[in-house]
Design a protein around this motif. Structure first.
Motif, PDB file in Angstrom:
ATOM      1  N   ALA A 239      34.112  56.608  15.290  1.00  0.00           N
ATOM      2  CA  ALA A 239      32.735  56.872  15.719  1.00  0.00           C
ATOM      3  C   ALA A 239      31.934  57.616  14.653  1.00  0.00           C
ATOM      4  O   ALA A 239      30.770  57.290  14.392  1.00  0.00           O
ATOM      5  CB  ALA A 239      32.745  57.676  17.016  1.00  0.00           C
ATOM      6  N   GLU A 240      32.525  58.605  14.025  1.00  0.00           N
ATOM      7  CA  GLU A 240      31.790  59.384  13.025  1.00  0.00           C
ATOM      8  C   GLU A 240      31.672  58.644  11.706  1.00  0.00           C
ATOM      9  O   GLU A 240      30.795  58.934  10.893  1.00  0.00           O
ATOM     10  CB  GLU A 240      32.470  60.735  12.786  1.00  0.00           C
ATOM     11  CG  GLU A 240      33.756  60.666  11.966  1.00  0.00           C
ATOM     12  CD  GLU A 240      34.430  62.000  11.760  1.00  0.00           C
ATOM     13  OE1 GLU A 240      34.285  62.572  10.670  1.00  0.00           O
ATOM     14  OE2 GLU A 240      35.100  62.480  12.700  1.00  0.00           O
ATOM     15  N   THR A 241      32.551  57.652  11.495  1.00  0.00           N
ATOM     16  CA  THR A 241      32.606  56.976  10.196  1.00  0.00           C
ATOM     17  C   THR A 241      31.765  55.711  10.143  1.00  0.00           C
ATOM     18  O   THR A 241      30.950  55.535   9.241  1.00  0.00           O
ATOM     19  CB  THR A 241      34.065  56.617   9.846  1.00  0.00           C
ATOM     20  OG1 THR A 241      34.878  57.765  10.012  1.00  0.00           O
ATOM     21  CG2 THR A 241      34.170  56.127   8.417  1.00  0.00           C
ATOM     22  N   VAL A 242      31.970  54.817  11.128  1.00  0.00           N
ATOM     23  CA  VAL A 242      31.323  53.500  11.017  1.00  0.00           C
ATOM     24  C   VAL A 242      30.716  52.955  12.300  1.00  0.00           C
ATOM     25  O   VAL A 242      29.778  52.153  12.244  1.00  0.00           O
ATOM     26  CB  VAL A 242      32.310  52.438  10.475  1.00  0.00           C
ATOM     27  CG1 VAL A 242      32.611  52.674   9.004  1.00  0.00           C
ATOM     28  CG2 VAL A 242      33.600  52.414  11.282  1.00  0.00           C
ATOM     29  N   ILE A 243      31.213  53.360  13.478  1.00  0.00           N
ATOM     30  CA  ILE A 243      30.711  52.780  14.732  1.00  0.00           C
ATOM     31  C   ILE A 243      30.394  53.904  15.716  1.00  0.00           C
ATOM     32  O   ILE A 243      31.266  54.341  16.477  1.00  0.00           O
ATOM     33  CB  ILE A 243      31.737  51.813  15.376  1.00  0.00           C
ATOM     34  CG1 ILE A 243      32.207  50.766  14.383  1.00  0.00           C
ATOM     35  CG2 ILE A 243      31.131  51.126  16.608  1.00  0.00           C
ATOM     36  CD1 ILE A 243      33.327  49.880  14.911  1.00  0.00           C
ATOM     37  N   PRO A 244      29.163  54.394  15.730  1.00  0.00           N
ATOM     38  CA  PRO A 244      28.807  55.446  16.686  1.00  0.00           C
ATOM     39  C   PRO A 244      29.115  55.001  18.121  1.00  0.00           C
ATOM     40  O   PRO A 244      28.809  53.883  18.519  1.00  0.00           O
ATOM     41  CB  PRO A 244      27.299  55.615  16.470  1.00  0.00           C
ATOM     42  CG  PRO A 244      27.069  55.169  15.054  1.00  0.00           C
ATOM     43  CD  PRO A 244      28.034  54.034  14.836  1.00  0.00           C
ATOM     44  N   GLY A 245      29.734  55.893  18.863  1.00  0.00           N
ATOM     45  CA  GLY A 245      30.047  55.587  20.254  1.00  0.00           C
ATOM     46  C   GLY A 245      31.370  54.879  20.470  1.00  0.00           C
ATOM     47  O   GLY A 245      31.784  54.676  21.613  1.00  0.00           O
ATOM     48  N   TYR A 246      32.058  54.508  19.384  1.00  0.00           N
ATOM     49  CA  TYR A 246      33.354  53.832  19.529  1.00  0.00           C
ATOM     50  C   TYR A 246      34.349  54.798  20.169  1.00  0.00           C
ATOM     51  O   TYR A 246      34.519  55.922  19.724  1.00  0.00           O
ATOM     52  CB  TYR A 246      33.865  53.383  18.166  1.00  0.00           C
ATOM     53  CG  TYR A 246      35.183  52.622  18.212  1.00  0.00           C
ATOM     54  CD1 TYR A 246      35.181  51.229  18.258  1.00  0.00           C
ATOM     55  CD2 TYR A 246      36.401  53.285  18.207  1.00  0.00           C
ATOM     56  CE1 TYR A 246      36.384  50.523  18.296  1.00  0.00           C
ATOM     57  CE2 TYR A 246      37.602  52.584  18.254  1.00  0.00           C
ATOM     58  CZ  TYR A 246      37.583  51.207  18.295  1.00  0.00           C
ATOM     59  OH  TYR A 246      38.773  50.510  18.348  1.00  0.00           O
ATOM     60  N   GLU A 247      35.010  54.320  21.226  1.00  0.00           N
ATOM     61  CA  GLU A 247      35.965  55.166  21.943  1.00  0.00           C
ATOM     62  C   GLU A 247      37.008  54.287  22.618  1.00  0.00           C
ATOM     63  O   GLU A 247      36.673  53.437  23.438  1.00  0.00           O
ATOM     64  CB  GLU A 247      35.244  56.009  22.991  1.00  0.00           C
ATOM     65  CG  GLU A 247      36.162  56.886  23.815  1.00  0.00           C
ATOM     66  CD  GLU A 247      35.398  57.713  24.852  1.00  0.00           C
ATOM     67  OE1 GLU A 247      35.899  57.842  25.982  1.00  0.00           O
ATOM     68  OE2 GLU A 247      34.297  58.206  24.519  1.00  0.00           O
TER      69      GLU A 247
END
Length: 323
Positions: A239-247
């Protein structure tokens, strides 16, 4: 007008039945409770279920037994509990495939409302791993290669319906990448081939891969939780690196058959929640990279709705089928 004899009799019968039911609930449990784990012995869900069961027993005043009923991605064990008597003596300890299976199987062996959520037990992220001397120094290197050479980057998993597969598929879809899935029969051989460089990367559990990362046999590029893990504080999140909100989490949770008396379900839920606050339980969960949670039935039901929507969309967009 005086009530008829038959009406009075019916009222007495109903009152006696209600009283008997109340007494039965008050006496519960008067025999062992069985927690059904729909996966093989020795796996992460089985290990954590046994830790939980050992602490629930004293709180319930009875033995709590773990019964493994593996097969068909967890649906065999789940169906067994769904069709069990709703008396509080048969409980399901399931995991993330519970939310994935309805989107993969043409027909489920139990009704969608046959199981009643009781408590979310734990959350465990996955790690994006590559071989130790990989040319991918960080997750952006991996993405750059996939964009520059469509169809050349591949990823492993322990099977099409696993969380590891869908974590990679969600990653691929969010970035619109052309990558190839390489399915294995289980996670162990998949990790081995990532270490050997036969496969570019995979998402793997913290429990399975962090010791190999620590020993220098694998490199961790990112973690699937929204925040960094205390277990791997130097590994950035997707999430912090390439895909905001990825979980993506591998979750564990407890269910009972629908129709279980509220008093009984409440005592089970309380035993689960209290057990998860035990320092020994928390440590055992931490040791395998899982966070002990404990939730209300409503909170767990809300979480399941979100999981169902997320994985349903990933399966449909990826046209994912069972192996």
């Amino acid at each position: 007008m005086k009530p008829s004899f038959s009406r009075t009799r019916r009222s007495l019968v109903a009152a006696c039945a209600l009283a008997a039911a109340s007494l039965a609930h008050a006496a519960w449990p008067d025999r062992p409770v069985t927690i059904v784990v729909p996966y093989a012995p020795g796996g992460a869900a089985d290990a954590l279920a046994r830790v939980l069961a050992a602490k629930m027993g004293p709180r319930l005043g009875t033995s709590v037994i773990v019964d493994n009923r593996a097969g068909a991605s967890g649906t065999i064990g789940a169906a067994y509990v769904a069709k069990a008597q709703p008396d509080g003596y048969t409980v399901l300890y399931d995991a993330t495939p519970y939310s994935i299976n309805p989107h993969l199987f043409p027909k489920m062996p139990y009704a969608a409302n046959a199981l009643q959520p009781l408590s979310l037990v734990s959350l465990a992220p996955n790690i994006l791993i590559v071989k130790a001397d990989s040319s991918y120094k960080d997750v952006k290197d991996l993405i750059a290669k996939a964009k520059a050479q469509p169809g050349k980057v591949n990823f492993a998993s322990g099977g099409s319906g696993t969380v590891q597969r869908l974590a990679s598929e969600l990653f691929r879809q969010k970035l619109n990448l052309d990558m190839v899935h390489v399915p294995y029969k289980s996670g162990g051989p998949a990790i081995t081939d990532v270490m050997g460089g036969q496969v570019d990367f995979m998402f793997s559990t913290v429990a399975a891969s962090s010791p190999l990362v620590d020993s220098g046999k694998l490199r961790a590029l990112a973690i699937s939780s929204p925040r960094r893990s205390p277990r791997l504080p130097n590994v950035p999140t997707v999430a912090e690196t390439v895909i905001p909100g990825y979980e993506v989490y591998e979750w564990n949770g407890v269910f009972v058959p629908a129709g279980t008396p509220p008093e009984v379900a409440g005592r089970l839920q309380k035993a689960v929640a209290e057990s998860l606050q035990d320092p020994e339980v928390k440590k055992r969960f931490d040791d395998v990279g899982a966070q002990a949670v404990g939730s209300t039935p409503a909170e767990f039901a809300d979480y399941l709705k979100k999981e169902d929507a997320k994985w349903g969309e990933v399966v449909r967009k990826g046209n994912i089928k069972l192996d």
